[in-house]
Motif scaffolding. Structure first.
Motif, PDB file in Angstrom:
ATOM      1  N   THR A 166      39.838  46.193  38.395  1.00  0.00           N
ATOM      2  CA  THR A 166      39.994  44.969  39.165  1.00  0.00           C
ATOM      3  C   THR A 166      41.004  44.060  38.489  1.00  0.00           C
ATOM      4  O   THR A 166      40.937  43.817  37.294  1.00  0.00           O
TER       5      THR A 166
ATOM      6  N   ILE B 142      42.096  40.525  37.765  1.00  0.00           N
ATOM      7  CA  ILE B 142      41.395  39.248  37.850  1.00  0.00           C
ATOM      8  C   ILE B 142      42.209  38.187  38.569  1.00  0.00           C
ATOM      9  O   ILE B 142      41.659  37.180  38.998  1.00  0.00           O
ATOM     10  N   THR B 143      43.527  38.396  38.708  1.00  0.00           N
ATOM     11  CA  THR B 143      44.325  37.398  39.403  1.00  0.00           C
ATOM     12  C   THR B 143      44.151  37.474  40.908  1.00  0.00           C
ATOM     13  O   THR B 143      44.528  36.556  41.620  1.00  0.00           O
ATOM     14  N   THR B 144      43.608  38.604  41.406  1.00  0.00           N
ATOM     15  CA  THR B 144      43.454  38.748  42.851  1.00  0.00           C
ATOM     16  C   THR B 144      41.991  38.798  43.268  1.00  0.00           C
ATOM     17  O   THR B 144      41.697  38.972  44.441  1.00  0.00           O
ATOM     18  N   ALA B 145      41.067  38.687  42.307  1.00  0.00           N
ATOM     19  CA  ALA B 145      39.649  38.698  42.662  1.00  0.00           C
ATOM     20  C   ALA B 145      39.341  37.497  43.542  1.00  0.00           C
ATOM     21  O   ALA B 145      39.769  36.388  43.264  1.00  0.00           O
TER      22      ALA B 145
ATOM     23  N   THR C 110      37.448  33.466  42.474  1.00  0.00           N
ATOM     24  CA  THR C 110      37.103  33.565  41.059  1.00  0.00           C
ATOM     25  C   THR C 110      36.938  32.170  40.477  1.00  0.00           C
ATOM     26  O   THR C 110      37.870  31.369  40.490  1.00  0.00           O
ATOM     27  N   SER C 111      35.783  31.896  39.933  1.00  0.00           N
ATOM     28  CA  SER C 111      35.521  30.578  39.357  1.00  0.00           C
ATOM     29  C   SER C 111      36.103  30.493  37.959  1.00  0.00           C
ATOM     30  O   SER C 111      36.364  31.525  37.326  1.00  0.00           O
TER      31      SER C 111
ATOM     32  N   GLN D  14      34.079  32.534  35.612  1.00  0.00           N
ATOM     33  CA  GLN D  14      34.310  33.968  35.773  1.00  0.00           C
ATOM     34  C   GLN D  14      35.632  34.386  35.137  1.00  0.00           C
ATOM     35  O   GLN D  14      35.730  35.470  34.553  1.00  0.00           O
ATOM     36  N   LEU D  15      36.644  33.528  35.260  1.00  0.00           N
ATOM     37  CA  LEU D  15      37.936  33.820  34.632  1.00  0.00           C
ATOM     38  C   LEU D  15      37.788  33.944  33.125  1.00  0.00           C
ATOM     39  O   LEU D  15      38.342  34.845  32.491  1.00  0.00           O
TER      40      LEU D  15
ATOM     41  N   GLU E 250      35.808  37.200  32.172  1.00  0.00           N
ATOM     42  CA  GLU E 250      36.621  38.394  32.313  1.00  0.00           C
ATOM     43  C   GLU E 250      37.689  38.471  31.225  1.00  0.00           C
ATOM     44  O   GLU E 250      37.968  39.544  30.689  1.00  0.00           O
TER      45      GLU E 250
ATOM     46  N   ALA F  30      44.746  31.974  35.739  1.00  0.00           N
ATOM     47  CA  ALA F  30      44.551  33.283  36.372  1.00  0.00           C
ATOM     48  C   ALA F  30      45.811  34.129  36.303  1.00  0.00           C
ATOM     49  O   ALA F  30      45.752  35.326  35.972  1.00  0.00           O
TER      50      ALA F  30
END
Length: 264
Positions: free
Chosen positions: A3, A5-8, A11-12, A15-16, A19, A43
């Motif tokens: 995944t 993380i820049t496109t999840a 994303t809070s 969460q950033l 991750e 992000a």
């Protein structure tokens, strides 16, 4: 599939951070400052600096050593990054000798002053009649030094020829300095070449002759194209260091006021 993380979706900030820590294994006040400043900026920052980590072509230890070369090189001297990646490399299993060897390899960067400046000086001296138009044959000592360098390093480059002709004393000292990791080193040859590539290709240096030579050397020592691309991925994150420092400065200003330093 990994995944990104820049496109999840949705994303809070928390969460950033989670991750990022999962992928990189650390967190500091600069990262927190960037996250607080603008989660979107964080992000995309995480996306860029995480490419080499997510692909995993290089081991965690080698990634830290390459990052260290970018940060510690004389053309950058990024203290926070140097500390972060010394700690990271040791945590990932590097020995102190391996970390010290990276620093020794980075120290060779300074000879580029003579590689570039010496070639220009030699040209000017020829044009002004201070030295003969045609180079004299190498002396016995100069030939011995060239042979020693070639035996230790496995290559010879024309950039060293003017240094050997104009200043054999400096060349001899450089031969000993640069040769130490090759005669008493612990990193495998291709990793040494990764270190040279990292500081040569960094945006603060961009030494094209060295980049090409060390690409060739690395391939000769068994490096794969994907490994060389991973080194470039790491070196390409250098620009983010300024963003992190700026974000931290803004956080300090926000906390203490714009005039705080003037009042102290």
């Amino acid at each position: 599939m990994t995944t990104n993380i820049t496109t999840a979706p949705a994303t809070s900030p928390n969460q950033l951070r989670v991750e990022f820590e999962r992928l990189h294994g650390d967190w500091d006040e600069r990262l927190q400052a960037l996250l607080d400043l603008d989660p979107r900026m964080f992000a995309v920052h995480a996306g860029l600096v995480g490419v080499a980590h997510r692909q995993g072509v290089l081991s965690e230890k080698i990634r830290h050593l390459v990052h260290l070369a970018v940060a510690a090189a004389a053309t950058h001297l990024y203290g926070p990054g140097t500390e972060r990646h010394v700690r990271g490399a040791l945590k990932a299993g590097a020995t102190e000798h391996e970390v010290a060897e990276v620093l020794q390899l980075c120290g060779t960067l300074g000879i580029h002053a003579h590689n570039v400046g010496g070639a220009i000086l030699e040209k000017v001296l020829r044009e002004t009649g201070n030295i003969p138009q045609e180079p004299a044959p190498l002396s016995e000592r100069q030939q011995e030094l060239q042979d020693l360098f070639t035996a230790r390093r496995g290559f010879w480059h024309e950039d060293f020829e003017q240094l050997l002709r104009l200043d054999p004393d400096l060349f001899e000292a450089y031969c000993e300095y640069s040769g130490l990791p090759w005669t008493d080193g612990v990193l495998e040859p291709k990793v040494k070449e990764f270190i040279y590539i990292a500081f040569d290709v960094a945006a603060t240096h961009l030494h094209r002759p060295g980049i090409e030579q060390h690409f060739r050397n690395a391939l000769r020592h068994g490096a794969t194209p994907d490994e060389l691309l991973a080194v470039l991925q790491i070196a390409s994150t250098l620009g983010t260091h300024g963003v992190l420092e700026g974000a931290l400065t803004m956080a300090l200003v926000r906390a203490h006021g714009a005039d705080a330093s003037e009042q102290e």
